[in-house]
Every structure is written in structure tokens, then in C-alpha cells.
Write a protein that holds these residues in place. Structure first.
Motif, mmCIF file in Angstrom:
data_model
loop_
_atom_site.group_PDB
_atom_site.id
_atom_site.type_symbol
_atom_site.label_atom_id
_atom_site.label_comp_id
_atom_site.label_asym_id
_atom_site.label_seq_id
_atom_site.Cartn_x
_atom_site.Cartn_y
_atom_site.Cartn_z
ATOM 1 N N SER A 248 61.015 44.452 18.671
ATOM 2 C CA SER A 248 60.738 45.946 19.055
ATOM 3 C C SER A 248 59.210 46.162 19.368
ATOM 4 N N TRP A 249 58.164 45.249 18.719
ATOM 5 C CA TRP A 249 56.751 45.478 18.896
ATOM 6 C C TRP A 249 56.601 44.866 20.205
ATOM 7 N N MET A 250 57.212 43.442 20.432
ATOM 8 C CA MET A 250 56.810 42.939 21.561
ATOM 9 C C MET A 250 57.426 43.618 22.846
ATOM 10 N N VAL A 251 58.541 44.262 22.597
ATOM 11 C CA VAL A 251 59.166 44.802 23.770
ATOM 12 C C VAL A 251 58.083 46.119 24.084
ATOM 13 N N GLU A 252 57.946 46.863 23.248
ATOM 14 C CA GLU A 252 57.052 47.858 23.447
ATOM 15 C C GLU A 252 55.899 47.648 24.211
ATOM 16 N N LYS A 253 55.050 46.631 23.635
ATOM 17 C CA LYS A 253 53.857 46.282 24.051
ATOM 18 C C LYS A 253 53.938 45.714 25.612
ATOM 19 N N THR A 254 54.901 44.961 25.719
ATOM 20 C CA THR A 254 55.058 44.571 27.011
ATOM 21 C C THR A 254 55.534 45.340 28.172
ATOM 22 N N LEU A 255 56.067 46.438 27.783
ATOM 23 C CA LEU A 255 56.520 47.480 28.909
ATOM 24 C C LEU A 255 55.558 48.455 28.975
ATOM 25 N N HIS A 256 54.603 48.770 27.869
ATOM 26 C CA HIS A 256 53.543 49.563 28.147
ATOM 27 C C HIS A 256 52.460 48.925 28.809
ATOM 28 N N ALA A 257 52.431 47.511 28.821
ATOM 29 C CA ALA A 257 51.561 46.918 29.765
ATOM 30 C C ALA A 257 52.009 47.346 31.090
ATOM 31 N N ALA A 258 53.096 46.717 31.641
ATOM 32 C CA ALA A 258 53.586 46.972 32.976
ATOM 33 C C ALA A 258 53.455 48.388 33.478
ATOM 34 N N GLU A 259 53.710 49.359 32.511
ATOM 35 C CA GLU A 259 53.333 51.031 32.750
ATOM 36 C C GLU A 259 51.935 51.188 33.348
ATOM 37 N N VAL A 260 50.962 50.682 32.353
ATOM 38 C CA VAL A 260 49.504 50.767 32.503
ATOM 39 C C VAL A 260 49.032 50.115 33.823
ATOM 40 N N MET A 261 49.574 48.795 33.941
ATOM 41 C CA MET A 261 49.104 48.027 34.990
ATOM 42 C C MET A 261 49.990 48.394 36.285
ATOM 43 N N LYS A 262 50.715 49.366 36.178
ATOM 44 C CA LYS A 262 51.544 49.891 37.598
ATOM 45 C C LYS A 262 52.242 48.774 38.253
ATOM 46 N N VAL A 263 52.997 47.731 37.328
ATOM 47 C CA VAL A 263 53.909 46.879 37.866
ATOM 48 C C VAL A 263 55.552 46.780 37.624
ATOM 49 N N LYS A 264 56.343 46.515 38.238
ATOM 50 C CA LYS A 264 57.789 46.460 38.163
ATOM 51 C C LYS A 264 58.314 45.331 37.989
ATOM 52 N N HIS A 265 57.678 44.330 37.176
ATOM 53 C CA HIS A 265 58.024 43.184 36.811
ATOM 54 C C HIS A 265 57.326 42.354 35.956
ATOM 55 N N GLY A 286 63.694 47.245 29.690
ATOM 56 C CA GLY A 286 63.081 47.049 31.009
ATOM 57 C C GLY A 286 63.736 47.728 31.824
ATOM 58 N N ALA A 287 65.025 47.414 32.111
ATOM 59 C CA ALA A 287 66.000 48.091 32.906
ATOM 60 C C ALA A 287 65.805 49.569 33.073
ATOM 61 N N ARG A 288 65.990 50.251 31.579
ATOM 62 C CA ARG A 288 65.970 51.549 31.615
ATOM 63 C C ARG A 288 64.531 52.085 32.086
ATOM 64 N N ARG A 289 63.350 51.380 32.040
ATOM 65 C CA ARG A 289 62.107 51.644 32.625
ATOM 66 C C ARG A 289 61.868 51.331 33.959
ATOM 67 N N GLY A 290 62.803 50.829 34.492
ATOM 68 C CA GLY A 290 62.500 50.387 36.059
ATOM 69 C C GLY A 290 61.625 48.982 36.118
ATOM 70 N N VAL A 291 61.692 48.236 35.194
ATOM 71 C CA VAL A 291 61.070 46.893 35.031
ATOM 72 C C VAL A 291 62.037 45.809 34.985
ATOM 73 N N ARG A 292 61.802 44.948 35.983
ATOM 74 C CA ARG A 292 62.748 43.692 35.849
ATOM 75 C C ARG A 292 61.862 42.833 35.077
ATOM 76 N N VAL A 293 62.875 42.135 34.072
ATOM 77 C CA VAL A 293 62.396 41.479 33.194
ATOM 78 C C VAL A 293 62.898 39.928 33.372
ATOM 79 N N GLN A 294 62.088 38.905 33.355
ATOM 80 C CA GLN A 294 62.689 37.581 33.929
ATOM 81 C C GLN A 294 62.335 36.719 32.673
ATOM 82 N N PHE A 295 63.374 35.903 32.344
ATOM 83 C CA PHE A 295 63.350 34.761 31.150
ATOM 84 C C PHE A 295 63.779 33.466 32.072
#
Length: 337
Positions: A248-265, A286-295
Motif C-alpha cells: 500500500s505504501w509503494m502504491v500510494e507513493k507511485t501514484l502520488h508521484a504520477a499525479e505531481v509529475m502530471k503523467v498518465k503512465h 492506477g486504473a481508478r486514478r487514470g494511470v496506466r501501470v506497466q509491469f
């Protein structure tokens, strides 16, 4: 164009042939992990000896599977760091010898950058994205835009993979701890134990030493209560609770970074990116927040030469290559070279 990738940063010895940067023709991996399990961690001397013993065999097998001859290789990409110096030098020395013999270019590759590049074998690289690198030795959030890399935050203590190993050891589980904990977590209750989220001045930094200590205290309580033993139910619930928290910590920080940096990937790499809970949670949130997450594919999450070949090919296409003074850099940072 055929790129030969060589990866010997730690306990794996791997060679891969990549065609035109997007098609994996072979990806042979020889691991020395079985030799380290009895010690509960990687022994550098054993790792480097294994690399030395296996490198030629792995090289020949990779060419055989790719159905090419040495003379068909156009470029050699090899890990220059970070990693264990003994292991790194085995791969680099071998790569230099082959490149010299065939009179072809060689390029040193940053192992950390290659883990993220594994996501783009066969797919288009986004113009800009956030990268999450999580492994036994690293936990890094980075921002990528047109080949420029900016480090947003990293771990201030234990890396997440290291925390998994230490928690697993406290629970009496085998090494490496990540896969074992991931499996047990699916059988436990993640709500039994609650852990306080670490607070850092940098919102993109990670800290996992505190949760490791919290696990230690809970283990000691249980051992005192149950005659120095741990109930199977406790181990399963602790694994689930531990994993739920760190993911949960990794998910939150990653998607917060995407929001701050204004990226969708977002792209994820490193050994811990094979974790089933992280894959599911980050993709869904990520899908809920409009960010495509790739593994990457799970086999490409672990140390392998295909990712090295891909990153080397990317750099070579931009006009970069290495000289004969190429050497191992154990502490190489992401985005430095």
C-alpha cells in the motif's frame, strides 16, 4: 540488428539475443541462488565464481536458441553496475573479449535503468512516465522524459526486498523471503496486524526498517506466549499484514508521484515487481486514478540479459557506446551515465 545482452551483476549469469530491440530470440539464465540459501543471503565470492563457471556455457546456449552465429552479433550490451564487483568483472571481461574478437561495438548498461526498460520490449516507450524500481537492494521512484532521468526519492534505510528477507527470517521462513511471504500472504488475514506508515520529509522516499522492527517485536511476543514457537496462523497473518502494508505504501507513493509529475503512465521493475499483490493493487488503483501501470513479464522482473540488451540497444540508437576502458561500477546510480 542482433544485440547480445550479458548480465552478471549478482548471483545470476545470463545471456540474451534481442532482434531489433523488440524481439527476444533467447534469454538464458543460470542462477547460483541454490548455493546461497544455506547462508541466508548472497555470498559474493560464490556468486562471482558461479558467473565465471557458467558464462561461456550460457553464451553458447543463447546463440544456439537464437539460431545465430557469433559473427551475426552487431552489438554487445553488458551490465557495468551496480552490483558485486567480482560478478560484474566476469561479464565485462567476457563481453570485451567477444567484442574485440568480432570487431563490434560494446556498451555498458546501468542495471537499474535496464529493469525499467524491460517493460518496453515489444512496446512503445512513453514520452514521459514515472518509474518504480523495487528489488533486494533498491527502492527508487524516478521520473523519465525523453531519456532524461530524475530521481524523485529512494529508500532511506532498508530496500523493500531486503525488508522482505529480514521479516521472513524472523518468521522462520527460507531465503529469499519475498516469494515465500507472497505465497503465505494469500493464506493469511491482512487486517490482524497494523503498521504505522513511515513519515519522511520527502514524500517520495521510502523507509522499511521500522516495519521490520515491528515484526520483530510481534514475533518476540508470540514466542513468549507460545513457548518460543510461532503458530502457523500467526506466520500467515503476519505475512499478509506485512505485505498489505508495504504494498500500500509503494502504491500510494507511485501514484502520488504520477499525479505531481502530471503523467498518465507508470513502469515498474526489479525483483519485487514479480510480487502478485503489488501487481494487482498498483494496476487496479492506477486504473481508478487514470494511470496506466506497466509491469514486465515475471521472468523479466528478475535479473536477466534481455533487459540489458534492450537498454543497450536504446542507448546505442542514440549514438552512445563504451570504450575499452569499460569497467565494473558497484555503486553506479540511476541516471548518472
Amino acid at each position: 540488428m542482433y544485440t547480445l545482452g550479458i548480465e552478471t551483476s549478482c548471483d545470476e549469469t545470463s545471456c540474451s539475443v534481442l532482434k531489433d530491440g523488440d524481439t527476444i530470440l533467447s534469454n538464458v539464465i543460470s542462477s547460483s541462488l541454490f548455493r546461497h540459501k544455506q547462508f541466508g543471503g548472497i555470498v559474493p565470492e560464490i556468486a562471482s565464481r558461479h558467473c565465471l563457471e557458467q558464462i561461456e556455457t550460457v553464451f553458447r546456449e543463447s546463440l544456439e536458441l537464437a539460431k545465430i552465429k557469433p559473427e551475426d552479433i552487431d552489438l554487445i550490451a553488458v551490465t557495468e553496475g551496480p552490483g558485486l564487483i567480482g560478478s560484474l568483472l566476469v561479464g565485462i571481461s567476457f563481453a570485451k573479449a567477444v567484442a574485440y574478437r568480432l570487431k563490434i561495438p560494446i556498451i555498458g548498461v546501468n542495471h537499474l535503468e535496464a529493469h525499467l526498460a524491460a517493460n518496453f520490449i515489444g512496446s512503445k516507450v512513453p514520452e514521459k512516465y514515472v518509474g518504480l524500481l523495487v528489488s533486494g537492494g533498491h527502492s527508487i521512484l524516478s521520473y523519465h522524459e525523453k531519456e532524461k532521468i530524475k530521481i524523485l526519492g529512494s529508500t532511506v534505510d532498508d530496500a523493500v526486498g531486503e525488508a522482505y528477507d529480514k521479516a521472513a527470517k524472523l518468521l522462520g521462513l527460507s531465503y529469499p523471503g519475498g516469494p515465500v511471504m507472497d505465497k503465505l500472504a494469500g493464506e493469511g488475514n491482512p487486517q490482524v496486524f497494523r503498521f504505522t506508515k513511515p513519515k519522511q520529509e520527502n514524500p517520495f522516499a521510502f523507509s522499511f526498517s521500522g516495519i521490520k522492527t515491528a515484526v520483530l517485536y510481534e514475533v518476540q511476543k508470540q514466542q513468549k506466549k507460545n513457548g518460543n514457537s510461532l503458530l502457523e496462523s500467526f506466520v500467515r497473518d503476519m505475512a499478509a499484514s506485512f505485505q498489505s502494508s508495504v504494498v500500500s505504501w509503494m502504491v500510494e507513493k507511485t501514484l502520488h508521484a504520477a499525479e505531481v509529475m502530471k503523467v498518465k503512465h507508470a513502469a515498474v521493475g526489479g525483483g519485487v515487481s514479480a510480487n502478485s499483490w503489488l501487481r494487482k493493487s498498483l494496476v487496479e488503483e492506477g486504473a481508478r486514478r487514470g494511470v496506466r501501470v506497466q509491469f514486465p513479464e515475471r521472468i523479466l522482473s528478475l535479473d536477466n540479459a534481455a533487459m540489458i540488451a534492450r537498454r543497450g540497444w536504446e542507448l546505442f540508437k542514440k549514438g552512445k557506446k563504451s570504450g575499452w576502458n569499460l569497467t565494473g561500477l558497484p555503486n553506479l546510480k540511476m541516471g548518472i551515465k
